[in-house]
Design an enzyme around this catalytic site. Structure first.
Site, PDB file in Angstrom:
ATOM      1  N   LYS A  77       0.877  -1.104  -0.094  1.00 11.30           N
ATOM      2  CA  LYS A  77       0.010   0.043   0.055  1.00 11.30           C
ATOM      3  C   LYS A  77       1.060   1.257  -0.141  1.00 11.30           C
ATOM      4  CE  LYS A  77      -3.825   1.706   2.733  1.00 11.30           C
ATOM      5  NZ  LYS A  77      -4.620   1.311   3.955  1.00 11.30           N
ATOM      6  N   SER A 152      -9.603   1.338   2.828  1.00  9.68           N
ATOM      7  CA  SER A 152      -8.573   2.387   2.124  1.00  9.68           C
ATOM      8  C   SER A 152      -7.564   1.468   1.483  1.00  9.68           C
ATOM      9  CB  SER A 152      -8.115   3.353   2.898  1.00  9.68           C
ATOM     10  OG  SER A 152      -7.381   2.635   3.725  1.00  9.68           O
ATOM     11  N   SER A 176      -9.817  -1.162   6.973  1.00 11.81           N
ATOM     12  CA  SER A 176      -9.058  -0.898   5.875  1.00 11.81           C
ATOM     13  C   SER A 176      -8.343  -1.975   5.089  1.00 11.81           C
ATOM     14  CB  SER A 176      -8.202   0.534   5.965  1.00 11.81           C
ATOM     15  OG  SER A 176      -8.831   1.565   5.658  1.00 11.81           O
TER      16      SER A 176
END
Lengths: 471, 433
Positions: A77, A152, A176
């Site tokens: 990420k 996310s 997330s």
């Protein structure tokens, strides 16, 4: 039946590398090829590692010399600092920002011989549950390109789901990891708060941020968690508890003696009946494996939304203060609407005269939530519920919905506030879209939760990948 | 008819002389180092970097607290103090708000007056701005070497009511923090910075009035501090006479001191609700300071100046001498190494440099105290005089009260200016009586 490389799990890839069925370079090239082919439409990756093949060559030399590096590609990420690759946290404020140091998580992966193949898209600053607030465009859901991947860590989940990478790293502040994994039909694992170092992860809410893997299955997630977990002298909130070899501890053949709670309040009145049915089915399946499942009552999760909103916004307003336009090359005007909203709300809740009414009150309720869970785990090994109230929503669903993330993450926010560990695994489909089951346990019971989730996954048939990306 | 009393409280910042900074491994000694050579992701506040507290700095702060008679909080934590300034890398300073490491102590002035200490807490120093001209352009440069250096804030209550008291208070704080070896507290290097808050109580025919508060920022010498306070007290009184403004919420102001013009000048107006939006630092778990840790630190404390002075006075040293000797470790060692010698005399010899403490003290002392005044001719005259001057005492002695002999010896000693040899005096007295 010979599986293609992208159909193999991390554990299978390691075996293949060891047996010299393929080299690390071949694996990397195979995935780079797929990323080239599919990332254009998915927008799961923001940056691709240009040195990946070169790094794989070095890994192959290590393998040839008898060493056992991982040698597999991993996606990370874009809020983890990586030397040699830009790190933007999905925001234009950090466009072209090249970190000067390596995050602890990526450093541990690199030390273990993994190759970071690229950085994945995310909601800007991890603010959201859709990846639609990314300032580099949304990521699409591999199951339905008209839908959101969740967030996310949406880029990481979509990349694993579309088999552009065998495993990815995400970070969870509240949902997330688990929510995008659920919407993309893959496995997400949230370690306890403090189990994995936050050093070098661009902070969202410092008191709940927990890095963890998004994987093809629980076994891979267990393997990766063992590598990234553990005390870090650079993170004062990291736990010094010894890290167990989670993958080796996946031993259960049944769930005899395991007590699981089914939380009544988590079967929301607004939830679609099909989702409720899937959760009841999961409960029945766990029972059939020998577990004792009991319905219990917990504090309505709607209170967690309030608490989480205040705590997280407060911390966000503080954590983003360093991006004041003096360093990092870009001004504050580049902050998107969602970040601005959160900064303003958090500034308000910490202001003199409002601190007691908001932040302090929220912390009091947070303590209550923590102690309620402590009591629950005196009697139960885990509780289960849906990860998200429904399947992936359509693109644009976040428009004019500033509380979108909170409503979607209502079922995972309590566990995040309490710093619990939780596995999210596919438990069926609604409208042809995957639904995720969360199996959540007390802090630092990773081994137990992974073991239960692994058995559930291996004895069910929901671990599937979308047709479109099979070839 | 008007009466004015200054009301002064002082915030003192001292940089701790630890090896490393407060939250990272960079060297804490920043003075004179070339800019931005002692930085890392943590003190630069780079994204993702996290603070890990310096154990030594925490212990040193407790030490200061104990030296100032403070209570130590068993449960304490760091807070974020949020404000914007270019030299503040993270947009907040890690400090302590509602649970400082120590609180509620006091410092005793020579007059016996106690100045209450509100709190002693630990925080991190900021970077430094340098406004300069580079390639013909006016620029502001930031040096982050100082950023993250452990900084202790010692806050007094507004118990100080004169510049003399202020100066004594500051000197005592300076002496204590140096004595317990937590900092070199070099004012010229900015290791100790003074911020007095001043206002004046004015009593006149119409009653009692308090002038608005003024905070004097970043003063780096005791003299400037007293000059600034003096100036400010006069200015506040004059201002009050002109405007009649009194202290109320929102009219506290911040002023600097110009040591060349010898005036204070306004800086920014301080908002009453200066909203620092404090909240507990989530990156550092709360600290629990156990009693055993506190007691261990207490045993490490050297005797503090006040205690040393008191002990010296008890042993016979005159107060002014005791004060001087308490500040000089070698002199103190020389004095206390010879408890058999008259401490009053020895201390006085040391202070007046009659004894060179690096030489042989025994022989110097003997020489000074015997001085050859065994000259019976000279002493006989003194003895005669004492006997004539004290007929009653002599009578008592003759009636058998031999204890008064000491008094008579003392009188002779006095006449000789302390130079006589007591043994010889005693013999002479016995002969005459």
């Amino acid at each position: 039946m010979n599986k293609q490389i992208h159909e193999l799990s991390v554990v299978e890839l390691l075996r293949g590398l060891e047996d010299k069925r393929f080299s690390s370079v071949e694996v990397i090239k195979h995935y780079l090829d797929r990323i080239n082919r599919y990332n254009g439409e998915l927008n799961a990756f923001l940056h691709i590692n240009e040195d990946a093949v070169k790094q794989a060559e070095a890994i192959d030399k290590l393998i040839a010399s008898g060493k056992k590096p991982l040698g597999i590609p991993i996606a990370v990420k874009d809020n983890f600092l990586t030397v040699g690759m830009p790190t933007t946290a999905g925001s234009l404020v950090l466009k072209d920002y090249h970190p000067r140091y390596e995050s602890t998580v990526t450093k541990r992966l690199l030390d273990a011989g993994a190759i970071i193949i690229g950085k994945t898209n995310m909601d800007a600053w991890a603010h959201g549950s859709s990846t639609e607030t990314s300032q580099y465009g949304p990521t699409l859901n591999p199951w339905d390109l008209g839908r959101l991947p969740g967030g996310s860590s949406g880029g990481s989940a979509a990349a694993v789901s579309a088999q552009l990478v065998p495993v990815a790293i995400g970070s969870e502040t509240a949902g997330s990891i688990r929510q995008p994994a659920a919407w993309c039909g893959v496995t997400g694992f949230k370690p306890s708060y403090g189990r994995v170092s936050r050093y070098g992860v661009i902070a969202m809410a410092s008191s709940t941020d927990s890095p963890g893997p998004i994987a093809r299955n629980v076994e891979d997630a267990a393997l990766i968690t063992s590598i990234i977990a553990g005390a870090d002298p650079y993170d004062a909130t990291s736990s010094t508890k010894e890290v167990e070899p989670f993958r080796e501890l996946l031993k259960r053949k049944d769930l005899k003696g395991v007590k699981i709670a089914l939380v009544k309040e988590y079967l929301l009145p607004t939830m679609r009946a099909e989702v409720k049915t899937l959760i009841h089915n999961a409960a029945a399946h766990l029972e059939s494996l020998g577990a004792k499942v009991e319905e219990i009552s917990l504090l309505d999760p709607k209170y967690s939304i309030g608490v989480y909103t205040v705590v997280m916004r407060s911390e966000v307003s503080s954590n983003l203060a360093r991006f004041d336009g003096i360093r990092y090359g870009h001004g504050r005007a580049r902050f998107g609407d969602e970040a601005k909203r959160r900064i303003m709300l958090g500034t308000y809740t910490l202001s003199a005269g409002y601190y007691d009414a908001y932040y302090k009150k929220a912390m009091t309720v947070r303590t209550k939530i923590v102690s309620e869970f402590e009591n629950t785990f005196k009697d139960f090994d885990a509780y289960i519920g849906a990860v998200s109230p429904g399947p992936a929503l359509k693109l644009g669903a976040t428009k004019n919905e500033p509380m979108f993330g909170e409503m979607e993450d209502i079922l995972v926010e309590p566990s995040s506030l309490a710093g619990l560990t939780s596995a999210g695994v596919p438990c069926g489909f609604v409208d042809g879209l995957p639904i995720g089951l969360q199996i959540t346990g007390a802090q630092f019971t990773e081994a137990k939760i992974l073991d239960i989730a692994n058995l559930y996954q291996k004895s069910t048939q929901f671990n599937k990948f979308p047709e479109r990306y099979q070839k | 008819m008007k009466n004015t009393t200054p009301i002064i409280g002082i915030e003192v910042h001292v940089e701790l002389t630890t090896n490393s900074k407060m939250f990272c491994g960079c060297p804490a000694d920043h003075f004179g180092k070339s800019p931005n050579t002692q930085t890392c992701p943590v003190c630069l506040g780079l994204p993702g970097a996290l603070p890990v507290p310096n154990q030594k700095a925490i212990e040193d702060t407790i030490k200061i607290g104990l030296a100032l008679n403070c209570e130590i909080n068993e449960e304490t934590h760091f807070d974020r103090k949020q404000y914007f300034y270019p030299d503040l890398a993270k947009g907040y300073q890690i400090s302590q708000y509602d649970q400082p490491l120590s609180h509620d102590g006091f410092l005793t002035l020579d007059s016996g007056k106690k100045i209450r200490i509100e709190r002693v807490h630990l925080e991190e120093d900021t970077g430094k701005l340098q406004h300069t001209i580079l390639n013909g352009e006016r620029v502001s440069l930031i040096d982050f070497n100082r950023c993250g250096v452990p900084l202790v804030e010692i806050v007094s209550m507004p118990d100080i009511s004169s510049t003399e008291e202020a100066k004594e208070y500051l000197k005592k704080i300076h002496q204590i923090v140096r004595e317990i070896k937590v900092t070199t507290a070099d004012l010229e290097k900015g290791q100790m910075r003074l911020e007095p808050t001043v206002n004046v109580k004015i009593t006149d025919a119409s009653g009692e009035h308090l002038t608005p508060l003024v905070e004097l920022k970043n003063i780096n010498s005791f003299n400037f501090a007293t000059l600034a306070i003096d100036y400010e007290v006069k200015r506040l009184v004059a201002e009050f006479e002109k405007t009649g403004f009194t202290k109320k919420g929102g009219n506290k102001s911040t002023r600097g001191y110009d040591s060349v013009k010898k005036v204070t000048f306004p800086q920014r107006q301080k908002e009453e609700a200066n909203d620092y939006r404090y909240f507990p630092e989530p990156d550092i778990p709360p600290l629990r300071i156990s009693n055993s840790v506190v007691e261990k630190i207490r045993t490490e404390l050297p005797a503090l100046p006040d205690v040393i002075i008191e002990n010296l006075v008890v042993s016979g040293v005159k107060l002014p001498d005791a004060k001087i000797i308490s500040k000089d470790r070698l002199a103190l060692e020389a004095l206390t190494a010879y408890p058999g010698f008259d401490q009053t005399k020895l201390a006085s010899f040391i202070v007046n440099k009659k004894i060179d403490i690096s030489g042989n003290i025994t022989s110097q002392y003997r020489k000074l105290t015997q001085i050859g005044e065994t000259d019976t001719g000279k002493l006989s005259a003194f003895v005669e005089k004492v006997i004539t001057d004290n007929p009653k005492v002599v009578e008592e002695y003759k009636k058998g009260k031999t204890g008064v002999l000491g008094f008579l010896v003392g009188q002779v000693m006095k006449l000789s200016g302390g130079k006589a040899d007591p043994k010889t005096v005693s013999t002479l007295l016995l002969e005459k009586l």
